[in-house]
Each structure stands twice: as C-alpha cells, then as structure tokens.
Design an enzyme around this catalytic site. Structure first.
Site, PDB file in Angstrom:
ATOM      1  N   SER A 118     -23.919 -33.148 -35.941  1.00  0.00           N
ATOM      2  CA  SER A 118     -24.882 -33.208 -37.046  1.00  0.00           C
ATOM      3  C   SER A 118     -24.189 -33.157 -38.393  1.00  0.00           C
ATOM      4  O   SER A 118     -24.822 -33.442 -39.409  1.00  0.00           O
ATOM      5  CB  SER A 118     -25.887 -32.066 -36.921  1.00  0.00           C
ATOM      6  OG  SER A 118     -25.237 -30.862 -36.679  1.00  0.00           O
ATOM      7  N   HIS A 139     -26.411 -39.901 -33.099  1.00  0.00           N
ATOM      8  CA  HIS A 139     -27.021 -38.656 -33.586  1.00  0.00           C
ATOM      9  C   HIS A 139     -28.540 -38.681 -33.393  1.00  0.00           C
ATOM     10  O   HIS A 139     -29.244 -39.460 -34.038  1.00  0.00           O
ATOM     11  CB  HIS A 139     -26.663 -38.458 -35.068  1.00  0.00           C
ATOM     12  CG  HIS A 139     -27.192 -37.185 -35.633  1.00  0.00           C
ATOM     13  ND1 HIS A 139     -27.662 -37.063 -36.918  1.00  0.00           N
ATOM     14  CD2 HIS A 139     -27.333 -35.944 -35.074  1.00  0.00           C
ATOM     15  CE1 HIS A 139     -28.068 -35.834 -37.129  1.00  0.00           C
ATOM     16  NE2 HIS A 139     -27.879 -35.129 -36.023  1.00  0.00           N
ATOM     17  N   GLU A 151     -29.213 -42.043 -35.435  1.00  0.00           N
ATOM     18  CA  GLU A 151     -28.200 -42.576 -36.350  1.00  0.00           C
ATOM     19  C   GLU A 151     -26.975 -42.988 -35.532  1.00  0.00           C
ATOM     20  O   GLU A 151     -26.482 -42.196 -34.723  1.00  0.00           O
ATOM     21  CB  GLU A 151     -27.799 -41.515 -37.386  1.00  0.00           C
ATOM     22  CG  GLU A 151     -28.922 -41.195 -38.362  1.00  0.00           C
ATOM     23  CD  GLU A 151     -28.570 -40.053 -39.319  1.00  0.00           C
ATOM     24  OE1 GLU A 151     -28.945 -40.140 -40.490  1.00  0.00           O
ATOM     25  OE2 GLU A 151     -27.943 -39.063 -38.886  1.00  0.00           O
ATOM     26  N   ASN A 189     -29.574 -35.734 -42.405  1.00  0.00           N
ATOM     27  CA  ASN A 189     -29.226 -34.345 -42.718  1.00  0.00           C
ATOM     28  C   ASN A 189     -28.752 -34.183 -44.163  1.00  0.00           C
ATOM     29  O   ASN A 189     -28.941 -33.128 -44.773  1.00  0.00           O
ATOM     30  CB  ASN A 189     -28.159 -33.824 -41.757  1.00  0.00           C
ATOM     31  CG  ASN A 189     -28.768 -33.461 -40.407  1.00  0.00           C
ATOM     32  OD1 ASN A 189     -29.973 -33.316 -40.294  1.00  0.00           O
ATOM     33  ND2 ASN A 189     -27.936 -33.329 -39.393  1.00  0.00           N
TER      34      ASN A 189
HETATM   35  N1  3HC Z   1     -41.958 -37.647 -23.662  1.00  0.00           N
HETATM   36  C1  3HC Z   1     -41.609 -36.396 -23.350  1.00  0.00           C
HETATM   37  N2  3HC Z   1     -41.806 -35.340 -24.153  1.00  0.00           N
HETATM   38  C2  3HC Z   1     -42.432 -35.573 -25.318  1.00  0.00           C
HETATM   39  C3  3HC Z   1     -42.823 -36.864 -25.716  1.00  0.00           C
HETATM   40  C4  3HC Z   1     -42.572 -37.921 -24.818  1.00  0.00           C
HETATM   41  N3  3HC Z   1     -42.924 -39.178 -25.100  1.00  0.00           N
HETATM   42  N4  3HC Z   1     -43.389 -36.773 -26.935  1.00  0.00           N
HETATM   43  C5  3HC Z   1     -43.345 -35.492 -27.280  1.00  0.00           C
HETATM   44  N5  3HC Z   1     -42.777 -34.752 -26.318  1.00  0.00           N
HETATM   45  C6  3HC Z   1     -42.581 -33.314 -26.301  1.00  0.00           C
HETATM   46  C7  3HC Z   1     -41.682 -32.837 -27.364  1.00  0.00           C
HETATM   47  O1  3HC Z   1     -40.335 -32.924 -26.992  1.00  0.00           O
HETATM   48  C8  3HC Z   1     -42.151 -31.394 -27.466  1.00  0.00           C
HETATM   49  O2  3HC Z   1     -41.681 -30.672 -26.336  1.00  0.00           O
HETATM   50  P1  3HC Z   1     -41.722 -29.049 -26.241  1.00  0.00           P
HETATM   51  O3  3HC Z   1     -43.123 -28.666 -25.918  1.00  0.00           O
HETATM   52  O4  3HC Z   1     -40.773 -28.716 -25.137  1.00  0.00           O
HETATM   53  O5  3HC Z   1     -41.314 -28.522 -27.588  1.00  0.00           O
HETATM   54  C9  3HC Z   1     -43.597 -31.499 -27.382  1.00  0.00           C
HETATM   55  O6  3HC Z   1     -43.825 -32.655 -26.594  1.00  0.00           O
HETATM   56  C10 3HC Z   1     -44.225 -31.549 -28.767  1.00  0.00           C
HETATM   57  O7  3HC Z   1     -44.219 -32.814 -29.217  1.00  0.00           O
HETATM   58  P2  3HC Z   1     -45.584 -33.334 -29.771  1.00  0.00           P
HETATM   59  O8  3HC Z   1     -45.269 -34.711 -30.275  1.00  0.00           O
HETATM   60  O9  3HC Z   1     -46.676 -33.210 -28.802  1.00  0.00           O
HETATM   61  O10 3HC Z   1     -45.938 -32.297 -30.911  1.00  0.00           O
HETATM   62  P3  3HC Z   1     -46.614 -32.477 -32.276  1.00  0.00           P
HETATM   63  O11 3HC Z   1     -47.493 -33.692 -32.323  1.00  0.00           O
HETATM   64  O12 3HC Z   1     -47.204 -31.157 -32.528  1.00  0.00           O
HETATM   65  O13 3HC Z   1     -45.395 -32.721 -33.286  1.00  0.00           O
HETATM   66  C11 3HC Z   1     -43.168 -32.424 -34.058  1.00  0.00           C
HETATM   67  C12 3HC Z   1     -44.304 -31.802 -33.285  1.00  0.00           C
HETATM   68  C13 3HC Z   1     -42.685 -33.696 -33.356  1.00  0.00           C
HETATM   69  C14 3HC Z   1     -42.045 -31.367 -34.038  1.00  0.00           C
HETATM   70  C15 3HC Z   1     -43.620 -32.769 -35.533  1.00  0.00           C
HETATM   71  O14 3HC Z   1     -44.143 -31.611 -36.131  1.00  0.00           O
HETATM   72  C16 3HC Z   1     -42.483 -33.297 -36.364  1.00  0.00           C
HETATM   73  O15 3HC Z   1     -42.187 -34.485 -36.378  1.00  0.00           O
HETATM   74  N6  3HC Z   1     -41.794 -32.377 -37.106  1.00  0.00           N
HETATM   75  C17 3HC Z   1     -40.610 -32.738 -37.878  1.00  0.00           C
HETATM   76  C18 3HC Z   1     -39.409 -32.697 -36.955  1.00  0.00           C
HETATM   77  C19 3HC Z   1     -38.148 -33.114 -37.652  1.00  0.00           C
HETATM   78  O16 3HC Z   1     -38.070 -33.332 -38.858  1.00  0.00           O
HETATM   79  N7  3HC Z   1     -37.057 -33.204 -36.872  1.00  0.00           N
HETATM   80  C20 3HC Z   1     -35.756 -33.545 -37.388  1.00  0.00           C
HETATM   81  C21 3HC Z   1     -34.958 -32.296 -37.556  1.00  0.00           C
HETATM   82  S1  3HC Z   1     -33.323 -32.619 -38.162  1.00  0.00           S
HETATM   83  C22 3HC Z   1     -32.404 -32.816 -36.773  1.00  0.00           C
HETATM   84  O17 3HC Z   1     -32.849 -32.642 -35.673  1.00  0.00           O
HETATM   85  C23 3HC Z   1     -30.980 -33.210 -36.968  1.00  0.00           C
HETATM   86  C24 3HC Z   1     -30.062 -32.169 -36.398  1.00  0.00           C
HETATM   87  O18 3HC Z   1     -28.719 -32.655 -36.561  1.00  0.00           O
HETATM   88  C25 3HC Z   1     -30.184 -30.820 -37.086  1.00  0.00           C
END
Ligand code: 3HC
Length: 281
Positions: A118, A139, A151, A189
């Site tokens: 990251s 990434h 990415e 990031n």
């Molecule tokens: N297949 C399997 N699992 C799936 C799926 C699919 N098609 N779609 C979603 N899921 C899973 C998710 O993995 C998650 O699993 P969990 O219960 O084990 O946590 C769960 O279903 C929740 O996903 P949902 O789409 O149902 O949930 P929401 O609609 O509530 O959205 C969110 C949650 C996706 C986290 C949304 O709030 C969001 O987009 N938030 C922003 C996230 C973000 O910005 N991420 C980037 C972070 S930076 C990064 O990661 C880089 C690193 O280098 C630090």
C-alpha cells in the site's frame, strides 16, 4: 493466462484476494506462517461469503465450490506450480524483499511475482529479484470482494507481457485496473490517507465528535462511510505506516500521522481488527 494463484499472507487483504480469485474460478493456495493461522483465514472467508450471500451479494449455492478452490498451507514450497504469486504480508520492506528473493528461487521463471503493497515502491521491493521482467504491483482495496478498483504498477523492468497478464487477471476478477507510477501510496492512498489523517487531526483538535465528523463527510460529501470509520476498517496501524512512509520519502514531516493516530496505535487500538479504534466494534 493466470489460473493458479499463490497468495502469501492470510490477513484482511490476503483473505480478500484469495476469496475473490477463487470466486473467479482460480485455484488458490493461501500461505500463512503457521497452520493455525492458515485454517483461521479460510474459516473467516467462509463466514464472509455466508454474510455476502445473506445480503444477496453472492450466490449461496456457489460457496462450497469457491471454498474448495482455496487450499491453505504454511509451506511456500507447495506453491511452485503457481502462475502468479501475490503477497499481502506486513508492510515492511526487508520482509517483502526477503520473501521475493526466496520465492524467485523456488518458483518457475514464468511465475509472475506481485506485491499488494500500500505504500512501498515496487522498484525497492523487487530490487534484488531474479527475472525483474515478471514483477509488478497489484494493489487491491479493502474490502477486496466489494471494491471494484485495482492499481497496477510497473517496476523498472516489468515487461509488457507481465502487465498485460496482470491486467487480464484483474479484469477476470471483475475489477477495473488503473495504471499508476511507482510512487509511495500510488494514487488512491496518496489522496485518501492524508484525508483520514486530517479527520483524525480534526477530532484531536476538538472540532467535532467522531460521529459528527463521519456524518459530515457521508452526508456533506456523499462518501459511503466517514473517514474515521474508514480508518478503523483499513487499520490504524496501516494508516500510520502509509503516512510515515510518505513523510519519510517526501522529506516533509508535515505529511506524517497526527498525534492521536500515533497514540491509538501505541495503545493497540488498531480499528476493527482489534475491536477498538475510533469506534468500538
Ligand atoms: N462477493 C463476495 N463478498 C462480497 C461481495 C461480492 N460480490 N460484495 C460485497 N461483499 C462482502 C464484503 O466483502 C463485505 O464482507 P464482510 O461482511 O466480511 O465485511 C460485505 O460483503 C459488505 O459489503 P457490502 O457491499 O454488502 O456492504 P455495504 O454496502 O454496507 O458497503 C463498503 C460497505 C463496501 C465498505 C462501503 O461502505 C464502502 O465502499 N466504503 C469505502 C471503502 C473504501 O474506501 N475502501 C478503500 C480503503 S483504502 C485501501 O483499502 C487501500 C489499502 O492499501 C489501505
């Protein structure tokens, strides 16, 4: 074409990559440092798939086949047949360098070597690896199954064929790829993590409560979740690590983490993974 994937590291990102690759018909070998951790990674994937099915995001009937495509091991030597080896281990340069030096010797010269780093540079991670044409950065974003972006990052000698194979695999996983220069934090990031730091600073300065900062950005800027909840999801240790790398590489200490973030990490309040960050979960 990439069909057999070795994922090294069964933490949040490694599990997500393994799950997503297996859901896209790849054979996955998930490697952890011991068999207890490897087993725990797969049971967490099973629970996550079950939750996704309950929410109507994944076909429950496919879960057994997806899980059957994920094998776990604590021995890297079992991954010699892989088309791609991708690591999601700790964000530590010497650890990643040592891993790839070892992998490059064990695996076939045709196996692509990828890092999910990251914040570190691909050129640094693979600086001492045989066959630098086959390395790249891939990434993913957390939560991997739900986030549609990846990415792609070239190292100094990455071949066009490696990049094309990486892109084809990422698209087969249902993700959209963007190509980004090999700079710390790449693009997402670089923009996102300073924003999370600023949100923590706003809390530190008493500008608003954690809940109100998050509500402000959800309702005022249309973000799916607020910055402090997102920092908890990513892991405050990861956020601090990325900020420290950016401050060090740029030579600008103002880009480093605010006091509150550092204090929370020092206390072990790392976010969702420890049940306590800006919020208790
Ligand atoms: N297949 C399997 N699992 C799936 C799926 C699919 N098609 N779609 C979603 N899921 C899973 C998710 O993995 C998650 O699993 P969990 O219960 O084990 O946590 C769960 O279903 C929740 O996903 P949902 O789409 O149902 O949930 P929401 O609609 O509530 O959205 C969110 C949650 C996706 C986290 C949304 O709030 C969001 O987009 N938030 C922003 C996230 C973000 O910005 N991420 C980037 C972070 S930076 C990064 O990661 C880089 C690193 O280098 C630090």
């Amino acid at each position: 074409m990439i069909r057999k994937v070795l994922v090294i590291g069964g933490g949040t990102m490694g599990r997500g990559i393994a799950q997503t690759a297996a859901a896209a018909e790849c054979e996955v070998l998930l490697c952890e440092i011991n068999s207890a951790l490897a087993g725990k990674a797969v049971s967490t994937i099973a629970t996550s798939l079950q939750r996704a099915a309950e929410k109507g995001k994944f076909d429950a009937a496919r879960i057994p086949a997806v899980l059957a495509r994920i094998r776990v091991t604590d021995r890297l030597a079992e991954g010699t047949e892989s088309d791609l080896a991708i690591e999601a281990i700790i964000e530590n340069l010497p650890a990643k360098q040592a891993l790839f030096k070892d992998l490059a010797q064990r695996l076939s010269p045709q196996t692509l070597l990828a890092s999910n780093t990251s914040s570190l540079r691909i050129a640094d991670i693979f600086s001492d690896v045989q066959g630098p044409g086959r390395v790249l950065g891939i990434h993913f974003f957390n939560p991997v199954p739900a986030m549609p972006l990846v990415e792609l990052v070239r190292g100094p000698a990455t071949s066009d064929a490696t990049l094309a194979d990486g892109r084809e695999w990422v698209e087969r996983l249902g993700k959209t790829a963007v190509l980004v220069a090999d700079t710390p934090g790449f693009i997402v990031n670089r923009l996102l993590i300073p924003y999370l730091n600023e949100a923590a600073l706003a809390l530190q300065e008493g500008i608003a409560s954690a809940e109100d900062i998050d509500t402000a950005m959800r309702l005022g800027a249309g973000h799916p979740m607020g910055p402090l909840a997102l920092a908890d999801l990513i892991g405050l240790d990861v956020v601090v690590e990325i900020l420290e790398t950016r401050a060090r590489v740029s030579g600008n200490p103002h880009l480093g983490p605010c006091r509150l973030l550092k204090e929370k990490v020092a206390r072990g309040e790392l976010g969702r993974k420890t049940g306590h960050g800006f919020y208790k979960s």
